[in-house]
Design a protein around this motif. Structure first.
Motif, PDB file in Angstrom:
ATOM      1  N   ASN A 138      77.404  79.158  60.221  1.00  0.00           N
ATOM      2  CA  ASN A 138      77.258  80.063  59.072  1.00  0.00           C
ATOM      3  C   ASN A 138      76.519  79.483  57.866  1.00  0.00           C
ATOM      4  N   ARG A 169      73.195  81.410  56.650  1.00  0.00           N
ATOM      5  CA  ARG A 169      73.150  82.008  55.300  1.00  0.00           C
ATOM      6  C   ARG A 169      71.907  81.553  54.539  1.00  0.00           C
ATOM      7  N   ARG A 176      82.511  90.360  60.662  1.00  0.00           N
ATOM      8  CA  ARG A 176      81.914  89.438  59.684  1.00  0.00           C
ATOM      9  C   ARG A 176      82.176  87.974  60.038  1.00  0.00           C
ATOM     10  N   ALA A 223      77.678  85.002  59.771  1.00  0.00           N
ATOM     11  CA  ALA A 223      77.024  85.473  58.549  1.00  0.00           C
ATOM     12  C   ALA A 223      76.017  86.584  58.831  1.00  0.00           C
ATOM     13  N   TRP A 268      76.083  88.800  61.194  1.00  0.00           N
ATOM     14  CA  TRP A 268      76.687  90.048  61.643  1.00  0.00           C
ATOM     15  C   TRP A 268      76.978  90.969  60.476  1.00  0.00           C
ATOM     16  N   ALA A 269      77.117  90.450  59.284  1.00  0.00           N
ATOM     17  CA  ALA A 269      77.420  91.272  58.108  1.00  0.00           C
ATOM     18  C   ALA A 269      76.225  92.158  57.737  1.00  0.00           C
ATOM     19  N   PRO A 274      76.344  95.051  61.755  1.00  0.00           N
ATOM     20  CA  PRO A 274      77.140  94.673  62.918  1.00  0.00           C
ATOM     21  C   PRO A 274      76.912  95.567  64.129  1.00  0.00           C
TER      22      PRO A 274
END
Length: 93
Positions: free
Chosen positions: A22, A26, A81, A84, A86-87, A90
């Motif tokens: 993540n 990000r 979630r 990172a 997938w937010a 999704p």
């Protein structure tokens, strides 16, 4: 993350993989999302391909693609979630 080899870390759990991946993802989302949004999607899809391969290698019962994909859909529905990227969307994964 270049040498991580997600699909070969079969001793790790899904949450441990998320914790490891993540921060890097990000950063990629912040950079590529701001400057090269079109280059971001293939990268995120590739991460998902490695995660699906990880599922198939870790759990013998999911060795077929059809069963692994059903597991994948269940995981993304239950934990939308967890990773990172997938937010962002999704349902696309």
């Amino acid at each position: 993350m270049a040498g991580v080899r997600l699909h070969k870390q079969v001793k790790a759990t899904f949450h441990e993989l998320a914790r490891q991946v993540n921060p890097v993802v990000r950063g990629w989302i912040q950079y590529y999302g701001a400057f090269y949004g079109s280059k971001l999607i293939p990268l995120l899809l590739r991460i998902n391909a490695y995660l699906l391969r990880w599922i198939r290698k870790k759990y013998r019962r999911f060795s077929s693609f059809k069963k692994a994909h059903a597991c994948w859909r269940r995981i993304t529905r239950q934990h939308p979630r967890l990773f990172a990227h997938w937010a962002l969307n999704p349902r696309a994964w």
